[in-house]
Scaffold this motif. Sequence first.
Motif, PDB file in Angstrom:
ATOM      1  N   ARG A  19       0.765  -1.262  -0.094  1.00 21.39           N
ATOM      2  CA  ARG A  19      -0.099  -0.069  -0.020  1.00 21.39           C
ATOM      3  C   ARG A  19       0.890   1.144  -0.022  1.00 21.39           C
ATOM      4  O   ARG A  19       1.707   1.545   0.883  1.00 21.39           O
ATOM      5  N   SER A  51      -8.030   9.767  -8.813  1.00 16.65           N
ATOM      6  CA  SER A  51      -9.403  10.092  -8.164  1.00 16.65           C
ATOM      7  C   SER A  51      -9.700  11.669  -8.202  1.00 16.65           C
ATOM      8  O   SER A  51      -8.873  12.349  -8.153  1.00 16.65           O
ATOM      9  N   GLY A  55     -13.245  11.712  -4.434  1.00 15.16           N
ATOM     10  CA  GLY A  55     -13.035  10.371  -4.291  1.00 15.16           C
ATOM     11  C   GLY A  55     -14.267   9.641  -5.048  1.00 15.16           C
ATOM     12  O   GLY A  55     -14.361   8.532  -5.025  1.00 15.16           O
ATOM     13  N   THR A  58     -13.061   7.515  -9.807  1.00 16.87           N
ATOM     14  CA  THR A  58     -11.935   6.917  -9.880  1.00 16.87           C
ATOM     15  C   THR A  58     -11.694   6.350 -11.350  1.00 16.87           C
ATOM     16  O   THR A  58     -12.549   5.982 -12.167  1.00 16.87           O
ATOM     17  N   THR A  69      -6.402  -0.349  -6.229  1.00 15.61           N
ATOM     18  CA  THR A  69      -7.400   0.446  -5.570  1.00 15.61           C
ATOM     19  C   THR A  69      -6.983   1.764  -5.084  1.00 15.61           C
ATOM     20  O   THR A  69      -6.036   1.796  -4.186  1.00 15.61           O
ATOM     21  N   SER A  71      -7.668   5.379  -3.218  1.00 15.19           N
ATOM     22  CA  SER A  71      -8.721   5.894  -2.062  1.00 15.19           C
ATOM     23  C   SER A  71      -7.829   7.387  -1.678  1.00 15.19           C
ATOM     24  O   SER A  71      -6.693   7.565  -1.784  1.00 15.19           O
ATOM     25  N   ARG A  72      -8.792   7.951  -0.960  1.00  8.65           N
ATOM     26  CA  ARG A  72      -8.272   9.304  -0.314  1.00  8.65           C
ATOM     27  C   ARG A  72      -9.070   9.570   1.049  1.00  8.65           C
ATOM     28  O   ARG A  72      -9.990   9.088   1.120  1.00  8.65           O
ATOM     29  N   ASP A  73      -7.921  10.169   1.913  1.00  5.92           N
ATOM     30  CA  ASP A  73      -8.548  10.418   3.243  1.00  5.92           C
ATOM     31  C   ASP A  73      -8.370  12.085   3.263  1.00  5.92           C
ATOM     32  O   ASP A  73      -7.324  12.540   3.711  1.00  5.92           O
ATOM     33  N   VAL A  79      -3.536  10.199   0.010  1.00  5.55           N
ATOM     34  CA  VAL A  79      -4.070   9.535  -1.096  1.00  5.55           C
ATOM     35  C   VAL A  79      -3.373   7.957  -0.877  1.00  5.55           C
ATOM     36  O   VAL A  79      -2.226   8.150  -0.741  1.00  5.55           O
ATOM     37  N   TYR A  80      -4.214   6.984  -1.366  1.00 14.22           N
ATOM     38  CA  TYR A  80      -3.376   5.736  -1.182  1.00 14.22           C
ATOM     39  C   TYR A  80      -3.635   4.976  -2.294  1.00 14.22           C
ATOM     40  O   TYR A  80      -4.465   5.232  -3.145  1.00 14.22           O
TER      41      TYR A  80
END
Length: 126
Positions: A19, A51, A55, A58, A69, A71-73, A79-80
């Motif tokens: 990750r 993204s 979010g 995508t 995959t 994703s973001r926070d 962002v991941y």
Amino acid sequence: QVQLGESGGGLVQAGGSLRLSCAASGRTFSTYDMAWFRQAPGKEREFVASSNWNGVSTYYADSVKGRFTISRDNAKNTVYLQMNSLKPEDTALYYCAARPRNPLMSLGRGSSYDYWGQGTQVTVSS
């Protein structure tokens, strides 16, 4: 101005997972579209995943669809990129990129991104 810093790269066997994280500076992260690109030795940089600012949208390269995959926070300005079922051909330097949100521009267009990190190396052994 946005500063980006990637982490999470490393050496993994084929079939394994990693990750990646990209931490962004600034208080406007939630207004930026974010993306991951990669560049292998001797090859051109290629789009991996992106993204939009919230979010909801995508977009993935065909080569990683179903395995990676994004994703973001936004609360953490991060962002991941979750990478599963890794293959030796995924070996590359992975870059995080950002641009002010732009719903009219393709999320996969590298030239549309204004800010880039230094990259984190991912090596997948066979």
